[in-house]
Design a protein around this motif. Structure first.
Motif, PDB file in Angstrom:
ATOM      1  N   ALA A   4      34.428  36.358  45.245  1.00 38.92           N
ATOM      2  CA  ALA A   4      33.144  36.010  44.913  1.00 38.92           C
ATOM      3  C   ALA A   4      33.107  35.619  43.606  1.00 38.92           C
ATOM      4  O   ALA A   4      33.086  36.313  42.512  1.00 38.92           O
ATOM      5  N   TYR A   5      32.878  34.208  43.236  1.00 39.74           N
ATOM      6  CA  TYR A   5      32.863  33.919  41.801  1.00 39.74           C
ATOM      7  C   TYR A   5      31.542  33.347  41.219  1.00 39.74           C
ATOM      8  O   TYR A   5      30.821  32.423  42.031  1.00 39.74           O
ATOM      9  N   ALA A 106      46.295  40.875  41.433  1.00 44.01           N
ATOM     10  CA  ALA A 106      45.651  40.616  42.768  1.00 44.01           C
ATOM     11  C   ALA A 106      44.584  39.326  42.490  1.00 44.01           C
ATOM     12  O   ALA A 106      44.320  38.590  43.302  1.00 44.01           O
ATOM     13  N   TYR A 107      44.216  39.388  41.016  1.00 47.68           N
ATOM     14  CA  TYR A 107      43.355  38.296  41.022  1.00 47.68           C
ATOM     15  C   TYR A 107      43.925  36.974  40.106  1.00 47.68           C
ATOM     16  O   TYR A 107      43.240  35.862  39.965  1.00 47.68           O
ATOM     17  N   GLY A 112      41.392  30.417  37.853  1.00 42.49           N
ATOM     18  CA  GLY A 112      42.023  30.232  36.624  1.00 42.49           C
ATOM     19  C   GLY A 112      42.397  31.406  36.250  1.00 42.49           C
ATOM     20  O   GLY A 112      42.560  31.637  34.863  1.00 42.49           O
ATOM     21  N   TYR A 113      41.929  32.429  36.740  1.00 46.73           N
ATOM     22  CA  TYR A 113      42.475  33.790  36.098  1.00 46.73           C
ATOM     23  C   TYR A 113      43.764  34.133  35.771  1.00 46.73           C
ATOM     24  O   TYR A 113      44.569  33.834  36.454  1.00 46.73           O
ATOM     25  N   ASN A 114      43.934  34.426  34.400  1.00 48.40           N
ATOM     26  CA  ASN A 114      45.117  34.853  33.770  1.00 48.40           C
ATOM     27  C   ASN A 114      45.290  36.132  33.332  1.00 48.40           C
ATOM     28  O   ASN A 114      44.399  36.522  32.526  1.00 48.40           O
ATOM     29  N   PRO A 115      45.932  37.065  33.913  1.00 44.06           N
ATOM     30  CA  PRO A 115      46.281  38.519  33.175  1.00 44.06           C
ATOM     31  C   PRO A 115      46.266  38.497  32.100  1.00 44.06           C
ATOM     32  O   PRO A 115      46.970  38.130  31.492  1.00 44.06           O
ATOM     33  N   GLY A 116      45.534  39.415  31.330  1.00 35.00           N
ATOM     34  CA  GLY A 116      45.562  39.695  29.905  1.00 35.00           C
ATOM     35  C   GLY A 116      44.693  38.677  29.198  1.00 35.00           C
ATOM     36  O   GLY A 116      44.731  39.035  27.956  1.00 35.00           O
ATOM     37  N   LEU A 123      34.051  37.457  38.580  1.00 33.86           N
ATOM     38  CA  LEU A 123      35.066  37.245  39.935  1.00 33.86           C
ATOM     39  C   LEU A 123      35.054  38.600  40.712  1.00 33.86           C
ATOM     40  O   LEU A 123      35.551  39.445  40.071  1.00 33.86           O
ATOM     41  N   PHE A 124      34.326  38.731  41.691  1.00 38.74           N
ATOM     42  CA  PHE A 124      34.284  40.061  42.568  1.00 38.74           C
ATOM     43  C   PHE A 124      35.597  39.842  43.566  1.00 38.74           C
ATOM     44  O   PHE A 124      35.895  38.657  44.112  1.00 38.74           O
TER      45      PHE A 124
END
Length: 204
Positions: A4-5, A106-107, A112-116, A123-124
């Protein structure tokens, strides 16, 4: 899992409320003494679907585990939740470091999520329950979720009237890192509509 965003980030007050509401000892913030409560009725509804909800917002990463069964222990004790900032992630070691990086992965790519990197929104993630638990006995499959979303489509326009800020609801299926749109419901923010919405919210 269900994502959910929302394009707004949690404020400091939002984070404080979701982490501290109720003042119980169900939550242990990593390397801190922050506690968490019951999160509020609205948030609690996610436990119909999942045992371990999580979210990213700005530079925060948070996961809850009310049953204290899935998260790394802190100082040898089970914990009901963990929270990290991006700076804290960089200094994590051991099991905690492995866990938070798996959580970030996992996200990865969703909205457009980029770890770090800082995430400009919230974002849930709700992993579907695959076996009965003490939180809720119902298990959920992909077919259950598709049926719920189809049912929600019937009432989604009415739901928008009772939401303070949301003007658009988009539903999509994530397949091989690609979002496949299913339907969109949007309000046309005319002055008359916004005025009527305010009246409904004030009377609620």
């Amino acid at each position: 899992a269900i994502f959910a965003y929302n394009d707004a980030e949690f404020s400091v007050g939002d984070l404080k409320n979701i982490l501290e509401l109720g003042g119980s000892d169900a939550f242990t913030k990593q390397k801190d003494t922050t506690k968490i409560g019951r999160f509020g009725i609205g948030f609690n509804s996610c436990y119909h679907l999942t045992d371990t909800p999580s979210f990213i917002s700005g530079d925060h990463i948070v996961i809850f585990d009310p049953l204290r069964r899935h998260l790394p222990q802190i100082d040898g004790q089970p914990t009901g939740g963990l929270a990290w900032t991006l700076d804290l992630v960089k200094t994590c070691t051991g099991e905690s470091a492995s866990y938070v990086r798996d959580l970030q992965a996992a996200y990865a790519g969703v909205e457009g999520y980029n770890p770090g990197e800082r995430f400009p929104g919230t974002l849930f993630r709700f992993p579907l329950r695959t076996s009965p638990s003490e939180l809720w006995p119902q298990v959920y499959t992909r077919q259950h979720v598709h049926a719920m979303l189809a049912a929600f489509r019937v009432y989604s326009a009415q739901c928008l009237l009772f939401l303070k800020s949301v003007q658009t609801i988009d539903v999509a299926v994530l397949s091989q890192c690609t979002l496949q749109p299913q339907y969109c419901v949007a309000l046309r923010p005319t002055p008359q509509l916004l005025q009527g919405r305010r009246r409904v919210l004030q009377a609620a």
